[in-house]
Design a protein around this motif. Structure first.
Motif, PDB file in Angstrom:
ATOM      1  N   LEU A 103      40.775   6.926  -4.278  1.00 41.26           N
ATOM      2  CA  LEU A 103      40.005   6.430  -2.943  1.00 41.26           C
ATOM      3  C   LEU A 103      40.595   6.670  -1.652  1.00 41.26           C
ATOM      4  CD1 LEU A 103      39.291   2.623  -4.477  1.00 41.26           C
ATOM      5  CD2 LEU A 103      37.581   4.659  -4.452  1.00 41.26           C
ATOM      6  N   GLY A 104      41.409   7.448  -1.532  1.00 41.92           N
ATOM      7  CA  GLY A 104      42.038   7.826  -0.175  1.00 41.92           C
ATOM      8  C   GLY A 104      42.850   6.529   0.519  1.00 41.92           C
ATOM      9  N   GLY A 105      43.244   5.546  -0.278  1.00 46.68           N
ATOM     10  CA  GLY A 105      43.767   4.321   0.283  1.00 46.68           C
ATOM     11  C   GLY A 105      43.563   3.242  -0.769  1.00 46.68           C
ATOM     12  N   PRO A 106      43.861   1.899  -0.352  1.00 43.84           N
ATOM     13  CA  PRO A 106      43.911   0.773  -1.329  1.00 43.84           C
ATOM     14  C   PRO A 106      42.615   0.438  -1.676  1.00 43.84           C
ATOM     15  CG  PRO A 106      44.106   0.081   1.227  1.00 43.84           C
ATOM     16  CD  PRO A 106      43.984   1.669   1.028  1.00 43.84           C
ATOM     17  N   LEU A 107      42.650  -0.219  -2.905  1.00 42.27           N
ATOM     18  CA  LEU A 107      41.273  -0.825  -3.469  1.00 42.27           C
ATOM     19  C   LEU A 107      40.934  -1.913  -2.484  1.00 42.27           C
ATOM     20  CD1 LEU A 107      42.344  -1.650  -7.203  1.00 42.27           C
ATOM     21  CD2 LEU A 107      40.805   0.127  -6.230  1.00 42.27           C
ATOM     22  N   PRO A 108      39.408  -2.127  -2.615  1.00 46.81           N
ATOM     23  CA  PRO A 108      39.162  -3.161  -1.309  1.00 46.81           C
ATOM     24  C   PRO A 108      40.079  -4.576  -1.875  1.00 46.81           C
ATOM     25  CG  PRO A 108      37.470  -2.878  -2.933  1.00 46.81           C
ATOM     26  CD  PRO A 108      38.520  -1.765  -3.200  1.00 46.81           C
ATOM     27  N   LEU A 109      40.014  -5.476  -0.623  1.00 48.95           N
ATOM     28  CA  LEU A 109      40.726  -6.777  -0.890  1.00 48.95           C
ATOM     29  C   LEU A 109      39.976  -7.726  -2.090  1.00 48.95           C
ATOM     30  CD1 LEU A 109      42.914  -8.424   0.368  1.00 48.95           C
ATOM     31  CD2 LEU A 109      41.006  -9.823   1.550  1.00 48.95           C
ATOM     32  N   VAL A 110      38.803  -7.749  -2.130  1.00 54.02           N
ATOM     33  CA  VAL A 110      38.083  -8.511  -3.189  1.00 54.02           C
ATOM     34  C   VAL A 110      37.364  -7.371  -4.016  1.00 54.02           C
ATOM     35  CG1 VAL A 110      36.567 -10.370  -3.670  1.00 54.02           C
ATOM     36  CG2 VAL A 110      37.710 -10.206  -1.542  1.00 54.02           C
ATOM     37  N   LEU A 111      37.296  -7.486  -5.346  1.00 53.35           N
ATOM     38  CA  LEU A 111      36.846  -6.737  -6.069  1.00 53.35           C
ATOM     39  C   LEU A 111      35.600  -7.331  -6.645  1.00 53.35           C
ATOM     40  CD1 LEU A 111      39.815  -5.491  -8.532  1.00 53.35           C
ATOM     41  CD2 LEU A 111      38.803  -4.257  -6.335  1.00 53.35           C
ATOM     42  N   HIS A 112      34.451  -6.462  -6.250  1.00 51.17           N
ATOM     43  CA  HIS A 112      32.968  -7.240  -6.685  1.00 51.17           C
ATOM     44  C   HIS A 112      32.646  -6.625  -8.066  1.00 51.17           C
ATOM     45  CE1 HIS A 112      28.759  -8.014  -6.440  1.00 51.17           C
ATOM     46  NE2 HIS A 112      28.600  -7.781  -5.191  1.00 51.17           N
TER      47      HIS A 112
END
Ligand code: XCC
Length: 635
Positions: free
Chosen positions: A514-523
C-alpha cells in the motif's frame, strides 16, 4: 434542544437550503416530536393486546402492573426481544434471498448472476464441512445453498444452525448449548419469540431474555450466511481507494443513489449502469452515469467495487436536497419514508423495488432475480429520463468528499498480514497484541440516531482509542461516519494512531504494497458484515486456544437505533464481547432486565452491555475493559 444535528459539513451546508425550500428533515421531525414519551423510552409501555395500551408508573405511585398482570420486567423483556426478532428477521430474510439466488445460479435459472469468487465458494463449502473433491462449481454451489437453506428448515432442536456451528469456537458453542441458547432454525426461533410474547405467555424476564439471546444468535447466523454467500456471488472485498460524502455526486452525470441493504439489486444496477453509460451521455450527461451508495447497500458496493459512498443513514434526505440525485433506488431497511416527499420537491425518481417494501409516492419497479437485468435497465432508464428534467439551477453539491481506503474483509486482512508472514499470517497480529503494540481491538458498528449529534461519537471515540493503540474495525453506518470524516486514510493513521499502533499498521500496509500504513479504521462492510469481525476474532481465539470472552476485543454502537442493531448488540454480548451503547436502550424501566443485560450476562456469557452516552468516557471504559482482558490473558 440546543444539540448540533451533525458534525458532517455537507449536512451543515444543506440544512439552511432545506429550510429555505420548506423541506422538513429528520431533525425537524425529531424536534417536533419533543418531548418524547417517557414510558416508551423506559420500555414500560405495552401494546401487545387491545386491553392496552398499558404503562407502568416508573415512580411507583401509579400502576405497577398492566391490566393482564404483567409487570415492568415482563413488559420490558417482551418489548426488547420482539425488537431482536425483527432484527433477526430482517438480516435473515436478506440472507435467505441471497441463498435462494445462489441456488438459482447453481441450477442455471438466473442468467443475470454468476459466481464471481469460486475460491470463496470452495472455502465456504469446506467451512460447512461439505465434500468438494472432483465436483464442478455449480454442484458445489447447489450443495452450499441447500445446506444454508437448511438453517431455515431444520426441525431438529438438538442440531444447531449450520453456519453458527461452523463459525464459532468450540468453547463458545458449548457455553451457549449449556444455556439452551443455540438456534436450530432461524425462522422457527423468530416465530417462537413472537409466540412466547403473545398475551398470556412467557412472563419470566430472565427466560424471555434468554429467548432473545437465541433470537440474536439466529440473527448472527443469518448475517453470516448473507455475507459469505454475497462474497461468492459478487466478489470478496479487496482494498480499494474510493471516496465518501455528498461531494461524490457529479453535476455533469446521471446520479443514481443505491440505498438499502441487499446487493442482489444494487449489483445488477451497477452492471447495467456501465452498459448504459453512452445512453446517459446522449441525454446530455457528459460524465455518464455515476452510481453512489447510501447506508449498507452503499457499504456493500463500496467494499466490493470501490463505489463511492454518498452518505449514511441520518443524512439520506440531504442527498436529495442537493437536487443532483436523479434516481434513488431502494430495496429494504433503513429507507426513510420521507424520501418520496422530498424527491417530489425535485426531479428525483424514488424507485422502490421490493414488493414488501413500498413507499407511497415512489415509482415501483418490481424486481425479480429472474428478470434482474431487465428491471435494472428500466431503473437506469428512469434515472436518465429524470436527468433530462433536472433543473441545474437547483443543484447544490457541497464540495465535501474524503478519500476512503476500504475493503478489509477477513481475507483482505489476512492477505495483508500474510505479506509479513506467509506461513502464519495471524502471527504478526497475535504477536502485536501480545507485546502490547496493539492494545486491543474495537469493532464500531451500528446506526445514526437523532438523539446524538450525527457521527460525533464515532469520531471522538475512534480518535481516542486509536491514540491509545487500539486497532479499529467498522461496519454499517459507523463505517460511513469514518469514511465521511477522513478516518479511513493513511493520513489519519499518521495523525491519530498511537506510536505502536502506527508501527504495526505501517509494517503491514507497507509489506502489503500500500506504500504506507493501513488506514486508521478498517472498513469491513455493511451491517451483515459484522460476521467478518467475528471470523477474525474466532481465528485469533482458536489460534490462542482461548474463547472469545478472553480476547481484548470490544464492540461499540455509539448511535444505535434500529431493531437490527438491538439484535447485533445482543449476539455480540452472547459471543462474549463487552458491547458499548451510546444511546439509551429502551429497557431501563426494568431494573431486572437492566441488570440481566449489564451484569448477569457477564457471568453467563462473558459479554455484557455497557451504556455510556459521553463518547470520551465511553472510550475510557472500553480501554479499561481491554486492559482487564489483557490482564486475564497475562499479557
Ligand atoms: Fe440501518 Fe445498515 Fe443502522 Fe445504518 S447501520 S442505520 S441498521 S443502514 Ni446497519
Amino acid at each position: 434542544m440546543t444539540m448540533n444535528h451533525s458534525i458532517d459539513p455537507a449536512v451543515a451546508a444543506l440544512l439552511p437550503l432545506a429550510k429555505k425550500e420548506g423541506i422538513a428533515t429528520v431533525w425537524d421531525r425529531y424536534k417536533a416530536m419533543q418531548p418524547q414519551c417517557g414510558f416508551g423510552q423506559l420500555g414500560v409501555c405495552c401494546r401487545i393486546c387491545w386491553k392496552g395500551p398499558c404503562r407502568i408508573d416508573p415512580f411507583g405511585d401509579g400502576p405497577q402492573r398492566g391490566i393482564c398482570g404483567a409487570d415492568a420486567d415482563t413488559i420490558v423483556a417482551r418489548n426488547v426481544i420482539r425488537m431482536i426478532a425483527s432484527g433477526a428477521a430482517s438480516h435473515s430474510e436478506h440472507g435467505r434471498h441471497v441463498a435462494l439466488a445462489l441456488l438459482g445460479v447453481a441450477e442455471g435459472k438466473l442468467p443475470d448472476y454468476r459466481i464471481r469468487d469460486e475460491e470463496k465458494l470452495r472455502a465456504v463449502a469446506a467451512k460447512l464441512g461439505l465434500e468438494t473433491d472432483g465436483k464442478e462449481i455449480p454442484a458445489i454451489a447447489r450443495e452450499v445453498a441447500l445446506a444454508t437453506l437448511g438453517d431455515f428448515q431444520n426441525q431438529d432442536h438438538d442440531t444447531p444452525c449450520t453456519w453458527l456451528a461452523s463459525t464459532l469456537t468450540e468453547k463458545r458453542l458449548e457455553r451457549l448449548a449449556g444455556l439452551h441458547a443455540l438456534p436450530h432454525n432461524i425462522d422457527a426461533v423468530v416465530t417462537q419469540i413472537l409466540a412466547r410474547t403473545h398475551v398470556g405467555c412467557d412472563a419470566d424476564p430472565a427466560n424471555l431474555i434468554l429467548g432473545g439471546v437465541k433470537g440474536a444468535l439466529a440473527d448472527y447466523d443469518g448475517m453470516c450466511l448473507a455475507t459469505e454467500l454475497s462474497d461468492v456471488l459478487f466478489g470478496t472485498p479487496r482494498p480499494a481507494v474510493t471516496a465518501a460524502n455528498l461531494g461524490v455526486l457529479k453535476e455533469d452525470a446521471v446520479n443514481i443513489a443505491v440505498h438499502g441493504h441487499n446487493p442482489l439489486l444494487s449489483e445488477v444496477v451497477c452492471d447495467l449502469a456501465l452498459l448504459m453509460d453512452d445512453e446517459a451521455r446522449r441525454a446530455g450527461a457528459a460524465g455518464g452515469i455515476n452510481i453512489v451508495g447510501i447506508c449498507c447497500t452503499g457499504n456493500e458496493v463500496m467494499v466490493r467495487h470501490g463505489i463511492p459512498l454518498a452518505t449514511n443513514y441520518l443524512s439520506q434526505e440531504m442527498a436529495l436536497v442537493t437536487g443532483a440525485v436523479d434516481a434513488m433506488v431502494v430495496d429494504v431497511q433503513c429507507i426513510m419514508p420521507s424520501v418520496s416527499e422530498i424527491g417530489a420537491c425535485f426531479h428525483t425518481e424514488i424507485i422502490t423495488t421490493m414488493d414488501d417494501n413500498r413507499i407511497p409516492g415512489a415509482t415501483h419497479v418490481r424486481f425479480r432475480e429472474t428478470t434482474a437485468a431487465e428491471n435494472a435497465r428500466e431503473i437506469v432508464s428512469l434515472a436518465i429520463a429524470a436527468f433530462r428534467r433536472r433543473n441545474p439551477q437547483r443543484v447544490v453539491i457541497p464540495d465535501f468528499r474524503q478519500t476512503a481506503v476500504v475493503g478489509f474483509g477477513t481475507e483482505a486482512i489476512v492477505g495483508a498480514l500474510a505479506a509479513l508472514n506467509a506461513d502464519d499470517p495471524l502471527k504478526p497480529l497475535i504477536d502485536s497484541i501480545a507485546n502490547g503494540s496493539i492494545r486491543g481491538i474495537a469493532l464500531f458498528a451500528g446506526c445514526n440516531n437523532t438523539r446524538t449529534t450525527q457521527d460525533s461519537s464515532f469520531v471522538t471515540m475512534a480518535k481516542k482509542l486509536a491514540r491509545n493503540n487500539v486497532l479499529l474495525l467498522a461496519t454499517g453506518c459507523g463505517a460511513g461516519s469514518f469514511a465521511k470524516h477522513g478516518l479511513m486514510t493513511q493520513e489519519a493513521t499518521e495523525e491519530h494512531a498511537g506510536d505502536s499502533l502506527k508501527g504495526v499498521l505501517t509494517a503491514v500496509g507497507t509489506a502489503a504494497g500500500l506504500g504506507g500504513p493501513l488506514p486508521l479504521v478498517l472498513h469491513m462492510g455493511s451491517c451483515v458484515d459484522n460476521s467478518r469481525a467475528v471470523e477474525v476474532a474466532v481465528a485469533v481465539a482458536n489460534r490462542l486456544g482461548v474463547d472469545l470472552d478472553q480476547l481484548p476485543l470490544v464492540a461499540s454502537a455509539p448511535e444505535a437505533m434500529s431493531e437490527k442493531a438491538v439484535a447485533i448488540g445482543t449476539w455480540s454480548v452472547a459471543l462474549g464481547i463487552p458491547t458499548h451503547l451510546g444511546t439509551m436502550p429502551q429497557v431501563t424501566g426494568s431494573p431486572a432486565v437492566t441488570e440481566l443485560l449489564t451484569e448477569t450476562a457477564k457471568d453467563l456469557l462473558g459479554g455484557y452491555f455497557m451504556v455510556e452516552l459521553d463518547p470520551d468516557k465511553a472510550a475510557d471504559r472500553l480501554l479499561a475493559v481491554i486492559d482487564e482482558r489483557r490482564q486475564g490473558l497475562g499479557i
